[in-house]
Scaffold this active site. Sequence first.
Site, PDB file in Angstrom:
ATOM      1  CG  ASP A 193      36.325  36.083  44.231  1.00  0.00           C
ATOM      2  OD1 ASP A 193      36.632  36.073  43.031  1.00  0.00           O
ATOM      3  OD2 ASP A 193      37.157  35.846  45.132  1.00  0.00           O
ATOM      4  CG  ASP A 194      35.388  32.379  42.611  1.00  0.00           C
ATOM      5  OD1 ASP A 194      35.340  32.373  41.368  1.00  0.00           O
ATOM      6  OD2 ASP A 194      36.382  32.783  43.262  1.00  0.00           O
ATOM      7  CG  HIS A 232      42.399  38.615  40.784  1.00  0.00           C
ATOM      8  ND1 HIS A 232      41.765  38.988  39.622  1.00  0.00           N
ATOM      9  CD2 HIS A 232      41.538  37.781  41.439  1.00  0.00           C
ATOM     10  CE1 HIS A 232      40.569  38.413  39.577  1.00  0.00           C
ATOM     11  NE2 HIS A 232      40.400  37.676  40.664  1.00  0.00           N
ATOM     12  CD  GLU A 235      42.150  36.661  47.180  1.00  0.00           C
ATOM     13  OE1 GLU A 235      41.170  36.016  47.591  1.00  0.00           O
ATOM     14  OE2 GLU A 235      42.579  36.582  46.012  1.00  0.00           O
ATOM     15  CG  HIS A 256      36.299  40.452  41.522  1.00  0.00           C
ATOM     16  ND1 HIS A 256      37.578  40.941  41.384  1.00  0.00           N
ATOM     17  CD2 HIS A 256      36.447  39.146  41.846  1.00  0.00           C
ATOM     18  CE1 HIS A 256      38.450  39.972  41.608  1.00  0.00           C
ATOM     19  NE2 HIS A 256      37.778  38.864  41.905  1.00  0.00           N
ATOM     20  CG  HIS A 303      36.543  34.503  38.994  1.00  0.00           C
ATOM     21  ND1 HIS A 303      37.704  34.603  38.257  1.00  0.00           N
ATOM     22  CD2 HIS A 303      36.750  35.240  40.113  1.00  0.00           C
ATOM     23  CE1 HIS A 303      38.586  35.355  38.912  1.00  0.00           C
ATOM     24  NE2 HIS A 303      38.025  35.758  40.042  1.00  0.00           N
TER      25      HIS A 303
END
Length: 326
Positions: free
Chosen positions: A271-272, A190, A193, A10, A12
């Site tokens: 994630d980021d 997604h 969350e 996961h 981005h």
Amino acid sequence: MRDSPKVELHLHLEGAVPPSFVRGLARQKSIDISGIFDEGGNYRYRDFAEFLKVYEAATAPLTSPEDYHSLTRAVLAESAAHGVIYSETFLSPDFCGARDLGAWREYLHAIREAAEAAEAQDGIILRGIVTCIRHFGPDAAREVALCAAETAGDWVVGFGIAGDETAGKPRDFAWSFDMAREAGLRLTAHAGEWAGPQGIRDTLRDLRVERIGHGVRAIEDLALVDELAEAGIVLEVCPGSNVALGVYPGWRAHPIGQLYDRGVKVTVSTDDPPFFHTTMTHEYDRLSEAFDWDDGVFATLNRTAAEAAFCAPETRAQILKRLETA
């Protein structure tokens, strides 16, 4: 734990852009994005809504396939430095060619070239998951799904959806997921969350995915937790992201430990990462501290991730062999 081999599902691609990289690119192109940084040069946002705006602003200097080639090399070098041997990254034709199929092919070619160079140099394998943006709406998602279907194959291996979970319902995007499924792509989404357990249930029912991005709020419905465990649904958990955005107040309060103990297939990702001041090494170190997890637990998590990866069987076998050797 920096050198231990890791599998990340996961990530981005644009969300992994280092602030220094995007600032330099913006200067070259005379694009003013100074408002998205704090005094220390890091990304600045107050909440998830502002995070999405800053994220999109950070993509503004990324205007060509060449930019994405450089971005991919930078991201993979950082991942490899923290022991990642296999990664799946979310790619959006919204940012790569404005959903034009011809332009998307050019961007994809540049990204793949960079990924192949990184694999040769650093040994890290990358595969792509084409991702529509939920708050851009169902019509845009259909165009993204077409881009995904037309480029599905040995490198574009999955389809997903990201963005604001509160925008629309999963069923609004069923057509796009059906198109991707028919093209042979594997599916993730997604959910769980910012929206609660019902959002996960709706996503599983209406989009028929095999993995859930985040999914951590399933813990609020233990019957759902048991259903996830029984069905073997894999959660792409990003603890550092959840803590940074305030979904949970701290690492010990994060439900990944409970989910793991109840038999849910959890994996760990960043994630980021520059937005959340994290790396895969940082994630592992903090989880070890918070839950007293040892090497055996992390080996289980990585094997789960490798088995859930959307890559070809021969690539999976290669990843598993590297994990077992380590």
